[in-house]
Design a protein around this motif. Structure first.
Motif, PDB file in Angstrom:
ATOM      1  N   SER A   1      80.201  53.232   6.888  1.00 39.66           N
ATOM      2  CA  SER A   1      81.340  54.041   6.156  1.00 39.66           C
ATOM      3  C   SER A   1      81.332  55.472   6.694  1.00 39.66           C
ATOM      4  CB  SER A   1      81.088  54.024   4.582  1.00 39.66           C
ATOM      5  OG  SER A   1      81.944  55.085   4.247  1.00 39.66           O
ATOM      6  N   THR A   2      82.503  55.929   6.904  1.00 35.41           N
ATOM      7  CA  THR A   2      82.861  57.080   7.266  1.00 35.41           C
ATOM      8  C   THR A   2      82.579  58.197   6.103  1.00 35.41           C
ATOM      9  OG1 THR A   2      85.362  56.982   6.922  1.00 35.41           O
ATOM     10  CG2 THR A   2      84.564  56.260   9.306  1.00 35.41           C
ATOM     11  N   GLY A   3      82.531  57.830   5.057  1.00 37.05           N
ATOM     12  CA  GLY A   3      82.041  58.791   4.148  1.00 37.05           C
ATOM     13  C   GLY A   3      82.833  58.787   2.663  1.00 37.05           C
TER      14      GLY A   3
ATOM     15  N   VAL B   1      77.438  42.632  16.229  1.00 37.86           N
ATOM     16  CA  VAL B   1      78.668  42.968  15.389  1.00 37.86           C
ATOM     17  C   VAL B   1      78.484  44.124  14.382  1.00 37.86           C
ATOM     18  CG1 VAL B   1      79.790  42.068  13.421  1.00 37.86           C
ATOM     19  CG2 VAL B   1      79.096  40.393  15.315  1.00 37.86           C
ATOM     20  N   LEU B   2      79.536  44.853  14.454  1.00 38.87           N
ATOM     21  CA  LEU B   2      79.765  46.215  13.665  1.00 38.87           C
ATOM     22  C   LEU B   2      81.043  46.167  12.983  1.00 38.87           C
ATOM     23  CD1 LEU B   2      78.640  48.908  12.784  1.00 38.87           C
ATOM     24  CD2 LEU B   2      79.458  49.790  15.034  1.00 38.87           C
ATOM     25  N   VAL B   3      81.143  46.363  11.667  1.00 39.06           N
ATOM     26  CA  VAL B   3      82.191  46.870  11.205  1.00 39.06           C
ATOM     27  C   VAL B   3      82.146  48.133  10.448  1.00 39.06           C
ATOM     28  CG1 VAL B   3      83.881  46.084   9.129  1.00 39.06           C
ATOM     29  CG2 VAL B   3      82.842  44.315  10.690  1.00 39.06           C
ATOM     30  N   LEU B   4      83.181  48.910  10.962  1.00 38.58           N
ATOM     31  CA  LEU B   4      83.305  50.395  10.294  1.00 38.58           C
ATOM     32  C   LEU B   4      84.337  50.413   9.231  1.00 38.58           C
ATOM     33  CD1 LEU B   4      83.372  51.359  14.121  1.00 38.58           C
ATOM     34  CD2 LEU B   4      81.456  52.129  12.264  1.00 38.58           C
ATOM     35  N   ASP B   5      84.012  50.986   8.193  1.00 34.50           N
ATOM     36  CA  ASP B   5      84.823  51.110   6.804  1.00 34.50           C
ATOM     37  C   ASP B   5      85.192  52.599   6.964  1.00 34.50           C
ATOM     38  OD1 ASP B   5      85.873  50.984   4.462  1.00 34.50           O
ATOM     39  OD2 ASP B   5      84.011  51.187   3.434  1.00 34.50           O
ATOM     40  N   VAL B   6      86.491  52.661   7.461  1.00 35.90           N
ATOM     41  CA  VAL B   6      87.147  54.094   7.536  1.00 35.90           C
ATOM     42  C   VAL B   6      87.944  54.431   6.392  1.00 35.90           C
ATOM     43  CG1 VAL B   6      88.648  55.562   8.951  1.00 35.90           C
ATOM     44  CG2 VAL B   6      87.211  53.670  10.103  1.00 35.90           C
ATOM     45  N   LYS B   7      87.340  55.366   5.692  1.00 30.01           N
ATOM     46  CA  LYS B   7      87.925  55.720   4.545  1.00 30.01           C
ATOM     47  C   LYS B   7      88.997  56.714   4.701  1.00 30.01           C
ATOM     48  CE  LYS B   7      84.619  54.086   1.639  1.00 30.01           C
ATOM     49  NZ  LYS B   7      84.782  52.623   1.069  1.00 30.01           N
ATOM     50  N   CYS B   8      90.104  56.447   3.862  1.00 28.76           N
ATOM     51  CA  CYS B   8      91.315  57.417   4.081  1.00 28.76           C
ATOM     52  C   CYS B   8      91.872  57.827   2.551  1.00 28.76           C
ATOM     53  CB  CYS B   8      92.280  56.353   4.734  1.00 28.76           C
ATOM     54  SG  CYS B   8      94.037  57.205   4.635  1.00 28.76           S
TER      55      CYS B   8
ATOM     56  N   ALA C   1      88.320  61.163   1.154  1.00 29.16           N
ATOM     57  CA  ALA C   1      87.679  60.982   2.566  1.00 29.16           C
ATOM     58  C   ALA C   1      87.770  62.217   3.246  1.00 29.16           C
ATOM     59  CB  ALA C   1      88.669  59.934   3.091  1.00 29.16           C
ATOM     60  N   PHE C   2      87.037  61.984   4.454  1.00 27.77           N
ATOM     61  CA  PHE C   2      87.177  62.878   5.476  1.00 27.77           C
ATOM     62  C   PHE C   2      88.634  63.154   6.156  1.00 27.77           C
ATOM     63  CE2 PHE C   2      82.500  62.760   5.340  1.00 27.77           C
ATOM     64  CZ  PHE C   2      82.346  63.939   4.678  1.00 27.77           C
ATOM     65  N   MET C   3      89.158  61.802   6.296  1.00 25.56           N
ATOM     66  CA  MET C   3      90.536  61.572   6.862  1.00 25.56           C
ATOM     67  C   MET C   3      91.260  61.315   5.671  1.00 25.56           C
ATOM     68  SD  MET C   3      89.915  61.849  10.131  1.00 25.56           S
ATOM     69  CE  MET C   3      88.386  62.404  10.535  1.00 25.56           C
ATOM     70  N   LYS C   4      92.149  62.311   5.628  1.00 26.37           N
ATOM     71  CA  LYS C   4      92.861  62.546   4.225  1.00 26.37           C
ATOM     72  C   LYS C   4      94.443  61.500   4.677  1.00 26.37           C
ATOM     73  CE  LYS C   4      90.620  65.768   2.311  1.00 26.37           C
ATOM     74  NZ  LYS C   4      89.398  65.269   1.943  1.00 26.37           N
ATOM     75  N   THR C   5      94.965  61.281   5.835  1.00 29.10           N
ATOM     76  CA  THR C   5      96.014  60.753   6.002  1.00 29.10           C
ATOM     77  C   THR C   5      95.837  59.245   6.692  1.00 29.10           C
ATOM     78  OG1 THR C   5      96.349  61.650   8.227  1.00 29.10           O
ATOM     79  CG2 THR C   5      97.330  62.707   6.244  1.00 29.10           C
ATOM     80  N   ARG C   6      96.577  58.285   6.696  1.00 32.68           N
ATOM     81  CA  ARG C   6      96.653  56.987   7.277  1.00 32.68           C
ATOM     82  C   ARG C   6      96.303  57.245   8.974  1.00 32.68           C
ATOM     83  NH1 ARG C   6      95.661  51.767   5.649  1.00 32.68           N
ATOM     84  NH2 ARG C   6      95.758  50.608   7.594  1.00 32.68           N
TER      85      ARG C   6
END
Ligand code: URA
Length: 413
Positions: free
Chosen positions: A84-86, A196-203, A207-212
């Protein structure tokens, strides 16, 4: 010969760093020749000026080369992982790792500690007395041979560059930088010898990334780096506008994860993220499985207990989570009016959890596993007097201050 003063100066002006300069910084910092304060200044320059794609790939590659790359060919089974990106309240790894392993997949998970306002899987897992997360490479491989799953941290041999940069970024407010996140996340994952790797990008607000848009940009770079190393990589973008699940804070989150695995007691949003990741991993692995069966049969929970025991933990605390030390005080935040919960400043909620002691403000701070929040309402209708959240704290005055601050982070209208 590169020199750090000039490197900082060049990055401060927005110039791209050369491969030699990036190698010099990473090797010098890991080797102890470059002090924290100069790297801290460089990180802040990178935060403001960014890095282009080539620099980001080079930084990731130097992080990878700072330690050992696992060779897991002698362990049967596909090697898979997620990261997860956190986020705030993100206990997904605690559930997904044993779940995937219960289905026969091998999960060599290198994880992190709390970062900025977000919690970390290692800190959460260590809420269970006895659990270790620092293993030698050989011990890590033995855990995988014996149990198909291990959740471990960075060490002097396992991505040491990420260990040092991660710790420094945590306390210098330089976490939410796209190149630094990519190098940190992908170096950990790319030394795991994955299929195999799946990344859970939080938005969202927590999240660290606030926008889509920002989340999509991060997701696409993460996937590009993963694929360039020959790993089947995909990303999912998941919501982080409110804390995930019910609890925030190390012990509280571990309890919630155990209740999910053992009793099938799950908040809808947490269930959604867990299932999305499980399905995506299976899809990339080319496997069709009735994955619910593994949860319902108790196999996922049993795998978690096995993991805890293998990593030195006292499993009686898993079997009876009432034994885990609770915080000294529980203070409630009640709705101050009837209406709708319109929004939560979830990053602020993460910082408030750190104020309670769940995270670190400076290097070496000891964390308090017991403290945190339980949310009874996160969105939708609310009546005046309803309990929105419990604040679990060891100090009553602090709990009351946090309650007042939490109120400011929630909008009812
Ligand atoms: N997780 C990591 O491992 N690193 C980051 O930079 C963010 C989330």
């Amino acid at each position: 010969m590169p020199n750090l003063k000039e490197i900082i100066e060049r990055k401060k002006r927005g110039e791209p760093l050369t491969d030699d300069e990036i190698a010099y910084v990473v090797r010098g910092y890991v080797g102890g020749e470059i002090p924290d304060y100069q790297v801290a200044a460089l990180l802040m320059a990178i935060y403001f000026r960014g890095m282009d794609e080539h620099e980001t790939f080079t930084l990731t590659c130097e992080f990878i080369k700072s330690g050992v790359t696992l060779e897991l060919d002698d362990i049967p089974g596909l090697k898979v992982d997620k990261h997860s990106t956190g986020g705030v309240g993100d206990k997904v790894s605690l559930i997904v790792a044993p779940w995937l392993a219960s289905m026969g997949l091998v999960v060599p998970m290198i994880s992190g500690r709390g970062l900025g306002h977000t919690g970390g899987t290692l800190d959460k897992l260590e809420s269970i007395p006895g659990v270790r997360t620092d293993f030698t490479v050989e011990e890590f491989k033995q855990l995988l041979r014996d149990h198909r799953v291990a959740i471990v941290g960075q060490t002097d041999d396992i991505v040491p560059a990420d260990r040092k940069f991660y710790e420094l970024r945590d306390i210098t407010s330089t976490v939410d930088s796209l190149p630094l996140m990519v190098a940190s996340i992908m170096s950990k994952k790319l030394v795991e010898d994955l299929d195999v790797l799946v990344l859970d990008v939080k938005c969202g607000t927590g999240a660290f990334m606030k926008t889509r848009n920002a989340a999509e940009q991060l997701a696409s770079l993460l996937v590009k780096v993963g694929q360039s190393y020959g790993v089947k990589t995909d990303a999912v973008i998941t919501n982080m506008d409110v804390p995930l699940g019910r609890c925030v804070g190390n012990t509280l989150e571990v309890k919630e994860a155990i209740e999910f695995m053992r009793d099938g007691k799950m908040e809808e949003d947490l269930k959604h993220v867990v299932i999305t990741i499980i399905e995506r991993v299976l899809e990339l692995a080319g496997m069709e499985l009735d994955y619910w069966w593994y949860l319902e049969s108790g196999a996922v929970y049993e795998k978690f207990v096995e993991l805890v025991a293998a990593q030195g933990g006292d499993t009686s605390y898993v079997e009876d989570t009432g034994k885990l030390r609770p915080a000294n005080h529980v203070v409630e935040l009640r709705a101050w009016e009837t209406g709708n919960i319109l929004s939560m400043d979830t990053e602020r909620i993460g910082w408030l959890a750190n104020h309670l002691g769940a995270g670190r403000f400076k290097k070496g701070d000891k964390i308090n596993h017991a403290v945190g929040f339980v949310f009874w309402h996160k969105t939708g209708d609310i009546h005046r007097g309803d309990v929105i959240a419990e604040i679990h704290a060891d100090d009553r005055e602090l709990a009351e201050w946090v309650r007042d601050e939490l109120r400011k982070a929630i909008r009812i209208g």
